[in-house]
Write an enzyme that holds these catalytic residues in place. Sequence first.
Site, PDB file in Angstrom:
ATOM      1  N   GLY A   1     -74.881 -21.138  31.947  1.00 28.52           N
ATOM      2  CA  GLY A   1     -75.439 -19.819  31.649  1.00 28.52           C
ATOM      3  C   GLY A   1     -76.856 -19.703  32.166  1.00 28.52           C
ATOM      4  O   GLY A   1     -77.688 -18.985  31.606  1.00 28.52           O
TER       5      GLY A   1
ATOM      6  N   LEU B   1     -81.671 -16.615  28.220  1.00 30.68           N
ATOM      7  CA  LEU B   1     -82.194 -17.887  27.729  1.00 30.68           C
ATOM      8  C   LEU B   1     -82.002 -18.999  28.749  1.00 30.68           C
ATOM      9  O   LEU B   1     -82.898 -19.822  28.966  1.00 30.68           O
ATOM     10  CB  LEU B   1     -81.514 -18.259  26.414  1.00 30.68           C
TER      11      LEU B   1
ATOM     12  N   ARG C   1     -71.171 -17.765  36.395  1.00 31.59           N
ATOM     13  CA  ARG C   1     -70.070 -17.196  37.176  1.00 31.59           C
ATOM     14  C   ARG C   1     -70.545 -16.397  38.386  1.00 31.59           C
ATOM     15  O   ARG C   1     -70.012 -16.513  39.471  1.00 31.59           O
ATOM     16  CB  ARG C   1     -69.226 -16.282  36.282  1.00 31.59           C
TER      17      ARG C   1
ATOM     18  N   LYS D   1     -76.261 -13.293  40.889  1.00 33.96           N
ATOM     19  CA  LYS D   1     -77.277 -13.583  39.880  1.00 33.96           C
ATOM     20  C   LYS D   1     -77.796 -15.017  40.024  1.00 33.96           C
ATOM     21  O   LYS D   1     -78.988 -15.280  39.823  1.00 33.96           O
ATOM     22  CB  LYS D   1     -76.714 -13.360  38.481  1.00 33.96           C
TER      23      LYS D   1
ATOM     24  N   LEU E   1     -66.391 -21.506  33.053  1.00 28.77           N
ATOM     25  CA  LEU E   1     -66.382 -22.718  32.231  1.00 28.77           C
ATOM     26  C   LEU E   1     -65.468 -22.615  31.016  1.00 28.77           C
ATOM     27  O   LEU E   1     -65.546 -23.448  30.118  1.00 28.77           O
ATOM     28  CB  LEU E   1     -67.812 -23.028  31.773  1.00 28.77           C
TER      29      LEU E   1
ATOM     30  N   TYR F   1     -66.966 -13.189  17.168  1.00 33.10           N
ATOM     31  CA  TYR F   1     -68.036 -14.027  17.714  1.00 33.10           C
ATOM     32  C   TYR F   1     -68.450 -15.148  16.764  1.00 33.10           C
ATOM     33  O   TYR F   1     -68.516 -16.319  17.157  1.00 33.10           O
ATOM     34  CB  TYR F   1     -69.238 -13.131  18.020  1.00 33.10           C
TER      35      TYR F   1
ATOM     36  N   LYS G   1     -69.093 -19.580  16.794  1.00 31.14           N
ATOM     37  CA  LYS G   1     -70.402 -20.178  16.565  1.00 31.14           C
ATOM     38  C   LYS G   1     -70.379 -21.120  15.363  1.00 31.14           C
ATOM     39  O   LYS G   1     -71.069 -22.143  15.355  1.00 31.14           O
ATOM     40  CB  LYS G   1     -71.454 -19.086  16.379  1.00 31.14           C
TER      41      LYS G   1
ATOM     42  N   ILE H   1     -81.928 -12.272  20.892  1.00 27.97           N
ATOM     43  CA  ILE H   1     -82.649 -12.547  22.134  1.00 27.97           C
ATOM     44  C   ILE H   1     -82.533 -11.300  23.007  1.00 27.97           C
ATOM     45  O   ILE H   1     -81.429 -10.849  23.309  1.00 27.97           O
ATOM     46  CB  ILE H   1     -82.064 -13.753  22.887  1.00 27.97           C
TER      47      ILE H   1
END
Length: 332
Positions: free
Chosen positions: A37, A42, A62, A66, A92, A186, A190, A219
């Site tokens: 990432g 971040l 990916r 970018k 991934l 989500y 986590k 963030i």
Amino acid sequence: MFLPAALAVTLVLVSLVTMGLFRQRWNPSNKHCYITGGSTGLGLALAILLTKKGADVSIVARDQTKLSAALQELEKVRQTPSQKLKAYSFSLTEPKLASDALETVCAEHGGRTPDAILMCAGASRPSFFVESEAEDLKRGMDNAYWVQAYTAWAAAKRMVKTQTQGKIVFVGSVLSFMSIIGYSSYSPGKYALRGLAESLRSELQLYDIDVQMYFPSTIFSPGYEEEQIDKPEITKKIEETDGGQQPEECAQALFEGIARGDFHITGEFLGHLFRSTGRGVSPYNNVFLDSIYGLIGVIGLPIWRRSVDKLIKGNQREHRQYLMSKGFHSRS
């Protein structure tokens, strides 16, 4: 007089030890840091910080466009001509692809295993659970759990085989300790990441591999902007009390936690409260400060939770109208 004084001295010494003042800080200079990432948010901020500190940095994501832009940012802060700064395009969320990505990166370093695996990849798509499709739930686990779990799996195997005494660092969220409306696809991932980190911290001591995990709040990254598009309004309302941080602030907090050797890493007040009240038997970062945060959390967080529940219940009529407008159920 003697006993209270001795107790005070003991508390101070324990506090200093758990703060890491008597431990050698981790220095990334000349080490190979592998960041997933790493093209935005971040991950990119952390890659820039580590590049400034003299590390060899490999970023994986990916989007090749970018990644190319991110690599240019790393080149701007290169410290020495010998630093290796590379970018690789991989998905991934499949075990083979995660392994292939790591092996490709290692090949560029003569087969050397990275010294630090820093997993910043992930995404959130908040929504109401009752509106979710089965595919949304699967995608949520892919983006919150498997995208890091598969990399950790590949990294741990390789580190043990090559006898590399490095670091594996997960990135969770305060939603690894608690959750609210909108994050049903989500938060489960986590929470699972936190369980994986706990297990690996125990197991990988056999090989002198450090495992750490970061728990940021909001963030202000490109991913955050995307999540705002379809995020339920009630979720946005609850999050108004979360001040949020820029990626650079979070990267600095994450680095400091890694350097100190903290297992659970947080970098702002809300994160400290949730970490200290929800840590279970995880190691203290600082027994004195964590006890204070824990006491504040025990008193303040239940009050906060009641206010959140009150806000949600007060939204019932509006939410029913919303579902009707979507044709979710009949007016009868």
